[in-house]
Design a protein around this motif. Structure first.
Motif, PDB file in Angstrom:
ATOM      1  N   SER A 209      40.577 -25.191  25.365  1.00  0.00           N
ATOM      2  CA  SER A 209      41.909 -25.798  25.451  1.00  0.00           C
ATOM      3  C   SER A 209      42.003 -26.977  24.502  1.00  0.00           C
ATOM      4  CB  SER A 209      42.215 -26.250  26.882  1.00  0.00           C
ATOM      5  OG  SER A 209      41.285 -27.224  27.309  1.00  0.00           O
ATOM      6  N   THR A 210      43.213 -27.254  24.052  1.00  0.00           N
ATOM      7  CA  THR A 210      43.480 -28.420  23.205  1.00  0.00           C
ATOM      8  C   THR A 210      44.835 -29.006  23.574  1.00  0.00           C
ATOM      9  OG1 THR A 210      44.721 -27.339  21.427  1.00  0.00           O
ATOM     10  CG2 THR A 210      42.304 -27.260  21.272  1.00  0.00           C
ATOM     11  N   CYS A 211      45.050 -30.246  23.185  1.00  0.00           N
ATOM     12  CA  CYS A 211      46.372 -30.859  23.351  1.00  0.00           C
ATOM     13  C   CYS A 211      47.061 -30.948  21.989  1.00  0.00           C
ATOM     14  CB  CYS A 211      46.257 -32.231  24.010  1.00  0.00           C
ATOM     15  SG  CYS A 211      45.223 -33.416  23.126  1.00  0.00           S
ATOM     16  N   THR A 212      46.890 -29.909  21.170  1.00  0.00           N
ATOM     17  CA  THR A 212      47.548 -29.843  19.876  1.00  0.00           C
ATOM     18  C   THR A 212      48.373 -28.572  19.777  1.00  0.00           C
ATOM     19  OG1 THR A 212      47.219 -30.003  17.476  1.00  0.00           O
ATOM     20  CG2 THR A 212      45.643 -28.670  18.694  1.00  0.00           C
ATOM     21  N   THR A 213      49.336 -28.583  18.870  1.00  0.00           N
ATOM     22  CA  THR A 213      50.136 -27.383  18.601  1.00  0.00           C
ATOM     23  C   THR A 213      49.707 -26.702  17.308  1.00  0.00           C
ATOM     24  OG1 THR A 213      51.778 -28.774  17.483  1.00  0.00           O
ATOM     25  CG2 THR A 213      52.141 -28.307  19.828  1.00  0.00           C
ATOM     26  N   ASN A 214      48.637 -27.175  16.699  1.00  0.00           N
ATOM     27  CA  ASN A 214      48.163 -26.670  15.413  1.00  0.00           C
ATOM     28  C   ASN A 214      47.478 -25.317  15.585  1.00  0.00           C
ATOM     29  OD1 ASN A 214      47.133 -26.273  12.874  1.00  0.00           O
ATOM     30  ND2 ASN A 214      45.727 -28.001  12.926  1.00  0.00           N
TER      31      ASN A 214
END
Length: 425
Positions: A209-214
């Motif tokens: 998981s990440t907190c980016t939209t990339n």
């Protein structure tokens, strides 16, 4: 005062199901109003915040944890079973580690790893404040964790990322992480994914998981895990209360991309991955922290002197280690190598003369203590004054008392000539 909190402000309950009504009553008594979140029975959304929620009595005694809605989804997607062993590779500040510990329960184990020392201290402080005794911590570069391969039931990997999904809090994130600056991040994410795939047992599950939209840090990394590491995507059903955008690469169906604006939450990306193969029994290690010269075990019966019940301890041991009273989960003692240099949860202070549990160690409070009196209050204003340094007469004898609110265990008070005093010492 802010009478109406933003609807996106959420928190999770850190208590047993039986304690939930009392924790909610404690919040309501201080003027907070909230409603259930549809994606988890542990989560509430604020609708009225008369003063900062972090200053509430429930927060002070570790019965709630303030957390962005999206940040709770990765542990819920991993969904470990009670008793599972779970590794959180990049753990600080402990938001996901704490939720994982709640999910595995007192018989499980969550190992939170944080390579950065200041962030490690924050992780340990947060977990201790929540009374999550089944969590242990260590500090290693995630790609170099000295752990047995193919041994973990479940792994949470939320690696360093560009944070493009947190522009409400970090408006410069997109400008900061562009072009060549992204390459080291992407390389590190792949190293962490490769290490996590090795540590995961066959049949185990991994959440990335990440907190980016990339897309290069999200879908492209999932394709790397599938094509290069042999993992398989497990489709995730959408969580209620969120709006999800379609994945931006073929082959990533079933991964979740939180629509930041439509969900009124941080932008997050969550992928659940599975390691094919028949499950194997993880190795049991004979080497553990008990073999170190600085470790001294303590009989659990000593807790009775502080109004606590040894019967409330999860499986494991109490001991003095490096000047602290610590709890060592049984699963960690049989599974983690001493060479890992891990720590069990700090429960208080210790010296050559003995150990003193933390005043906020509520999870072990005996509802009917035999060696110190019990004080059960029903007035939140009195509790508030107590934390502000105002003493009051109790009529109780002795030097300490167990503190409860309507039967909800809170901590231990000092008594001086029958007057109650709150002290963190």
């Amino acid at each position: 005062m802010n009478e109406t909190a933003p609807l996106r402000r959420s928190f999770r309950l850190v208590c047993t199901p039986e304690q939930t009504p009392l924790v909610e009553e404690l919040l309501t008594a201080q003027g907070f109003a909230f409603e259930p979140e549809p994606f988890s029975p542990l989560v509430r959304r604020l609708v009225r915040e008369p003063f900062p929620l972090g200053r509430s009595l429930a927060a002070f005694w570790g019965y709630i944890y303030i957390q962005d809605r999206s940040s709770m989804l990765p542990p819920l997607a991993l969904n470990p079973r009670p008793g599972d062993r779970v590794l959180d590779v990049c753990a600080s500040p402990g938001s996901k580690t704490g939720l994982l510990a709640q999910l595995v329960g007192p018989t499980g184990l969550v190992l939170g790893n944080e390579p950065t020392r200041p962030r490690l201290a924050n992780l340990r402080r947060n977990l201790a404040g929540l009374n999550l005794l089944q969590a242990a911590t260590c500090s290693w570069p995630g790609e170099g964790l000295p752990l047995p391969d193919a041994s973990w039931d479940a792994i949470q990997l939320d690696p360093p990322c560009s944070g493009w999904g947190t522009t409400d809090k970090n408006p410069q994130a997109v400008k900061m992480w562009q072009g060549d600056k992204l390459k080291p991040l992407i390389d590190l994410q792949r190293k962490l994914l490769a290490k996590s795939a090795r540590l995961l047992r066959p049949g185990g599950r991994l959440v990335y998981s990440t907190c980016t939209t990339n897309v290069n840090e999200n879908e492209e990394q999932v394709l790397f895990a599938v094509n290069e590491l042999g993992l398989e995507v497990v489709p995730l059903p959408p969580f209620p209360g969120f709006v999800f955008a379609e994945p931006e690469r073929p082959g990533c169906g079933g991964t979740l991309r939180v629509d930041e604006d439509a969900s009124n939450a941080q932008g997050f990306y969550i992928a659940l991955l599975h390691k094919p193969g028949a499950p194997k029994t993880a190795p049991t290690l004979s080497e553990n922290i008990r073999s170190t010269a600085s470790y001294r075990p303590l009989p659990p019966a000593f807790l009775k002197d502080f109004g606590m019940s040894p019967e409330l301890l999860p499986p494991g041991e109490l001991g003095i280690f490096e000047g602290s009273l610590r709890f060592l989960p049984a699963a960690a003692l049989s599974f983690l190598p001493a060479s890992l240099r891990w720590q069990g949860m700090s429960l208080g202070k210790a010296s050559a003369q003995g150990a003193i549990p933390s005043p906020r160690l509520r999870v072990l409070l005996d509802p009917a203590p035999s060696r110190i009196p019990r004080l059960d209050l029903d007035d939140t204003a009195q509790l508030e004054r107590l934390l502000q340094g105002v003493s009051f007469d109790t009529g109780l004898a002795g030097k300490e008392a167990s503190l409860f609110w309507h039967g909800l265990p809170l901590g231990r008070l000092r008594l001086k000539n029958g007057r109650a005093l709150w002290s963190e010492k």
